[in-house]
Design an enzyme around this catalytic site. Structure first.
Site, mmCIF file in Angstrom:
data_model
loop_
_atom_site.group_PDB
_atom_site.id
_atom_site.type_symbol
_atom_site.label_atom_id
_atom_site.label_comp_id
_atom_site.label_asym_id
_atom_site.label_seq_id
_atom_site.Cartn_x
_atom_site.Cartn_y
_atom_site.Cartn_z
ATOM 1 N N LYS A 73 0.832 -1.210 0.000
ATOM 2 C CA LYS A 73 0.000 0.000 0.000
ATOM 3 C C LYS A 73 0.864 1.257 0.000
ATOM 4 O O LYS A 73 0.644 2.190 -0.782
ATOM 5 C CB LYS A 73 -0.929 0.011 1.226
ATOM 6 C CG LYS A 73 -1.822 1.243 1.341
ATOM 7 C CD LYS A 73 -2.901 1.294 0.279
ATOM 8 C CE LYS A 73 -3.517 2.676 0.087
ATOM 9 N NZ LYS A 73 -4.206 3.198 1.257
ATOM 10 N N LYS A 90 1.166 12.042 4.848
ATOM 11 C CA LYS A 90 1.404 11.085 5.934
ATOM 12 C C LYS A 90 1.958 9.766 5.378
ATOM 13 O O LYS A 90 2.910 9.190 5.924
ATOM 14 C CB LYS A 90 0.092 10.800 6.681
ATOM 15 C CG LYS A 90 0.198 9.714 7.738
ATOM 16 C CD LYS A 90 -1.143 8.961 7.937
ATOM 17 C CE LYS A 90 -1.519 8.153 6.698
ATOM 18 N NZ LYS A 90 -2.550 7.125 6.868
#
Lengths: 289, 289, 289, 289
Positions: free
Chosen positions: C172, C240
């Site tokens: 991911k 992030k």
């Protein structure tokens, strides 16, 4: 009245610091993750604690000096952590280099127990720790600094009171960034010069009488040209501090392009299993197949 | 026997250099792209040439001191360029900062005409040029350096003979890279500290007694905190030199990650129409909307 | 036999996912830090839990879908955290994007309670969540994946079993890095083209029939040229994830130079208070004074 | 009326292009720095010129297709250069990838001789050149494009008229930047995934059904995982184009942080003597000792 000292962390910096307090006659209770490293200090008069909490319990002043944020968190809040052992009215001094946010968290947790907190990361390396010539970059209350000053006087030659909790760590991270970029600058300049077939010494000769000369470069340059990287400040820790600086800056939305580029260079060298050598070994980035 | 001097380039560095030779009593023939800038030198005794070639023709030693590689190429090989005017037996000294490859091309072209060539880029700025305290980074034959040394002695306090043609420019570019990264390091450190709410002075106070202190930072730090960027070395030229260093390194396949990152920072500031201020203005990268 | 579902996190992705399970007839107990956001789901049939622990207690399968690692830690291990509420034999599925190390920590903590754990971060955005067309990047045991597959089938169109715990999060993060660099590449290309005076549309016209065309660029390009950044994936979250990717890489000693450079660009834009817009707003880095 | 074609440059792209015009029946006069490379074309009906000027003299349309700016300058303005041979009323088409400024210089020099100029760098690689499926990125007058369109129709499938002189090269450089960053993104993602112990195929499987999929990645991914870098577009040329893009951007003051970081990665790989392999070999940056 005797001041009882607790000490957590007996690494390259922490151990010579603790020893100076033992030698100065303070009762010192030490804890280290690897107890064997405390053996000589015990012979010299220190008392060994079985847990961080035990080191904290008798302390009027507890010092922590460990390698990174997780080590601080484990020592303070882990099983039998020190925080739970601290008495109201005592002082906690953290000489580790960590994020300002963690320093503020330490301060808050200490305050909740009636404990005063001071962050006091140091510069000066093992050599400075042994000679008592460290410099402390302090964040916290001036009154707290005053309380521990007699102890700091045995350990260092100078302390800067930089502001409230967090300010000391912020300036420490900024200083380490600056050191890293100065050394990176020299490394890139050496790579260019030697890659062009000009001897490294020619650059160093010019540097020595230039406006770019800095003590850190005087020390690192011979390491870089001889590829002898006996650690004064391990690459692993400089790499960690660059990460902390970037994390802080990214939280604030402050771009640090050259620091970010330098960190990846350190990362590549760290990946080549050289993390315990001095950070001057960033020079090895240019020793490629 | 009188030494006839030719001088091409009357910028921030070149003009005070030429003036010192005029004052020392040498017959000096000058050429500048903008002739008006020569007016006061003419009053002081220099002779004005209408073309670079005219400046070269009578010269025993011809100096060039212009801002970038295209300016060197135009002066030497453009219409009525100096190269065609140089007499066999004369010496060409280029004090511009250019790529080592161009220096070698100048050397070859000079040799083809029986002219000796020396590259001798300088450090020390306008101030050093006025006081005769420049430092010369020399590439070429030692014998040629010896021939021009009496002239250099009026202009500078030191000369480093760094190797054959190209070596002087290589070291010059490496030194400028190092300055740029030291200043970039300070700029990023200041951005982090002030962005965190800690006053810039706290960092500078710690820096002043640290191993990271360097004369160039002593000079640039107050410019960066006061945002007063009166040029000692214009950002435009530092940006150009970073480009030359990267071009050289990329030809050689030597990665310079932090220099590359820094150059883009300079580029952003240059884009904001601030290229004639001092390169300490790289600090303006962090003054954002 | 009815499967009781617990659901923690009702953000841009989590809420439409939870709604699809409610609509499919599952008993769903939800918890969200801001309970008001659950109001419509409650009207549609979900039950509101007062704490994460309460949401976990009745669950055969507990999903967590929150914005970042601290939110995961708070939901699982904070006061009245979910971990303590999970029954042996139940399954915990974390669809948040976090560090692989945290995923492994979740797996270990779950295993200690007899709970099976699956990490299953998603791609597809709000749109995919609403339509049940998400893609799950799964790390964990194949048998666990099989157990929850009937639920996933209501939420997504595809699931990749990528390996043991940590592998799903690793892939991911790698995919988000790739998206970020593709968009960064387009942003830099647009900055160059428009800064040169060539209309952005000319580049996009060429891109559309080129080998560089990618669906993500088809979506982001019009946002970047119109400067309309309605969020599909907020810049704050991409920023992030770049940080998580870099943290992972730096732990492993794998340099990611372009990702590091891109992250600082995102950081600069985030600093300009634009973090809730789409990450295509990285384009704003080039809107300077 | 017969159109006489001149052709300069018989490299990986230029030669198959010239061949298609020979095969279409045009009289083609070719020049190449290494004449031996023309041998088969001569057998097929082309005429060999001894100098660029000779190739230009009979040409109604002269094409140049060489590897870099110095090669263009040498071919046009070097000894017996083509520019001096061009007849008024003829057309010069440069299919090399060079800086926009050089394209404008070519246009001006051509105009001074009554020659029309078109820049027409191509995408599509050797394969596209052989099949006549190149794409031309054109800068110059629409009327000139119309004049040469019958020739382009033998060589490519599409031409974009992107604006005045310089616009074609600008878009070409921007497109190559974008390709480079897409491939860099995949390389960094692969480095992270495989460095974490997850097989590369897992990432590629996810990529294949993702919004990040691009034809260029479909082609490069298998090269990167098999480390088989048979050149479609040599790393050396991509590295050169990244340099041209950065030079242009730095002149304009447009920061390109990720492109700059990527270029240093290419540079490191180029330095390892791998410059003639495909640019997918940037992957070798992560094959370290």
């Amino acid at each position: 009245m005797t001041v009882n000292v607790g000490w957590i962390g007996l690494g390259l910096i922490g151990k010579p610091m603790a020893r100076r307090l033992v030698q100065a006659g303070y009762p010192v209770t030490v804890w280290n993750r690897t107890p064997a490293k405390a053996a000589d200090l015990i012979r010299e008069g220190a008392r060994l604690a079985a847990t961080p909490r035990e080191a904290a319990a008798p302390a009027d002043v507890l010092f922590t000096c460990v390698s990174d944020p997780p080590a601080v968190e484990a020592a303070l809040w882990g099983d039998d952590g020190a925080m739970a052992g601290l008495r109201a009215g005592s002082v906690l001094v953290d000489s580790s280099t960590v994020a300002p946010a963690l320093a503020r968290r330490e301060a808050a947790a200490a305050a909740a127990r009636g404990v005063e907190f001071l962050e006091a990361p140091v510069t000066g390396g093992t050599w400075g720790a042994e000679k008592g010539e460290l410099v402390f970059l302090v964040g916290g209350e001036a009154a707290t600094l005053e309380r521990v000053q007699p102890l700091l006087a045995h350990l260092g030659k100078k302390w800067f009171h930089l502001g409230p909790h967090g300010a000391g760590q912020t300036v420490k991270l900024a200083m380490n960034m600056l050191y890293a970029l100065e050394v990176q600058g020299l490394a890139e300049a050496l790579a260019l010069v030697t890659g062009s077939g000009v001897p490294a010494d020619k650059l160093l000769e010019v540097l020595a009488s230039s406006m770019g000369r800095a003590p850190v470069l005087d020390i690192k340059a011979p390491m870089m040209t001889s590829r002898n990287f006996a650690p004064s400040f391990p690459l692993r820790l400089m790499h960690k501090d660059l990460g902390l600086a970037l994390e802080l800056a990214n939280q604030l939305g402050i771009p640090l392009p050259a620091t970010a580029a330098a960190r990846e260079t350190y990362s590549a060298v760290k990946g080549a299993a050289q993390e315990d050598v001095d950070y001057a070994a960033v020079m090895n980035f240019w020793r490629r197949p």
